[in-house]
Enzyme design. Sequence first.
Site, short mmCIF file in Angstrom:
data_model
loop_
_atom_site.label_atom_id
_atom_site.label_comp_id
_atom_site.label_asym_id
_atom_site.label_seq_id
_atom_site.Cartn_x
_atom_site.Cartn_y
_atom_site.Cartn_z
N ASP A 192 27.57 12.52 8.23
CA ASP A 192 28.61 12.23 7.22
C ASP A 192 29.06 13.54 6.56
O ASP A 192 28.27 14.24 5.92
CB ASP A 192 28.05 11.26 6.16
CG ASP A 192 29.13 10.67 5.26
OD1 ASP A 192 30.19 11.32 5.09
OD2 ASP A 192 28.90 9.58 4.71
N SER A 240 30.34 3.32 0.46
CA SER A 240 31.26 4.39 0.12
C SER A 240 31.66 4.30 -1.36
O SER A 240 30.77 4.22 -2.22
CB SER A 240 32.46 4.35 1.07
OG SER A 240 33.25 5.48 0.91
N HIS A 286 31.25 9.75 8.28
CA HIS A 286 31.28 8.80 7.16
C HIS A 286 31.55 7.36 7.61
O HIS A 286 30.91 6.42 7.13
CB HIS A 286 32.35 9.25 6.15
CG HIS A 286 32.46 8.36 4.98
ND1 HIS A 286 31.44 8.22 4.06
CD2 HIS A 286 33.45 7.52 4.59
CE1 HIS A 286 31.81 7.34 3.13
NE2 HIS A 286 33.02 6.90 3.43
N1 LIG Z 1 37.42 3.93 6.43
C1 LIG Z 1 37.03 3.73 5.06
C2 LIG Z 1 36.52 5.03 4.57
C3 LIG Z 1 36.27 5.14 3.13
O1 LIG Z 1 34.94 4.82 2.89
C4 LIG Z 1 38.22 3.24 4.28
O2 LIG Z 1 39.35 3.51 4.67
O3 LIG Z 1 38.04 2.55 3.29
#
Ligand SMILES: N[C@@H](CCO)C(=O)O
Length: 323
Positions: free
Chosen positions: A272, A129, A305
């Site tokens: 995603d 991410s 995601h």
């Molecule tokens: N669940 C992840 C999502 C962001 O990539 C977070 O809170 O960091």
Amino acid sequence: MLDILHYDLLDFVTSYGVRIPSLRVTYQLFGKPLGTAPVVVVNHAFTGNSQVAGENGWWAEAIGAAKVINTDTYTVVAFNIPGNGFHAREEDMITNYQHWAAVDVARLFNIALKEHLGLNSVFALVGCSLGGGIAWEMAALAPDYFQQLVIVAADWKATDWIIGNCLLQEQILKNSTHPLHDARLHAMLCYRTPQSLKMKFERTTHLPTQLYNVESWLLHHGEKLNKRFSLSAYKLMNQLVKTIDISKDRGSFAEAVAPITAHITIVSTDSDLYFVPQENRDTVAELREMGKPVDYYEIHSIHGHDAFLIEHKQLEQFLKKIF
Ligand SMILES: N[C@@H](CCO)C(=O)O
């Protein structure tokens, strides 16, 4: 007790031209002692941290003894994005988030790897991410330093869709009376999918409160983040996501990526809704046209995601081709 290590930097100038007199980069090491094994660097996501493995490790299913990133084989280095608040001192928090871009964090991590840890090269750089965006930026800054670049649930740029969502997050953070809590409600909807929520809740209600269970779940996530994260950290992470762009000051993606010698692996999730898979399919097509060594995998999941934190078995199948 966690063993949090650190590196103090003086006079760091961000890409916005702002001088930061003193800055602390904290990190953790897992697995083989440094200098005895190939190094794997793992970059955390938006609300993640350097605790990638072990108890409470956010990727403990992927990193550990006999896991796909095997700590009996590798030294794993995991940084904290400065200002994420993880085991930080008050003076290490970053309140002037608008002075920062993703590329600045990438530069800090590269300096820490080269100058502080003294590493001449790194076997693999993995980022999930936001951490994947920072990994792209690190590779663009140090194009022959990493042998393997592994991008999970991320992109080399913030798309218009991401930038729009970041604006909504910023507005909530500025205007809400419960900024972290409320921002998390919207963020959770970006990280999951309609199908995922339908499967989980089926429009059921929680009788004592009369709330829909999906509402209770979102509010619970808001409360949970409110307890474990700080507002200044959240504002900074939002700014970092918005500013991911390796083509900036380099002309184009092709020009940014041309010098990168790493074998590139990109992992997306078919559902995603945040870092959408089509962007990565297009990136892979462009890399292949350039003759770059690239592998592309898609996680099949309804969870969107956050599948990179859920679909461990599929991830293992992809990652074991590298590790
Ligand atoms: N669940 C992840 C999502 C962001 O990539 C977070 O809170 O960091």
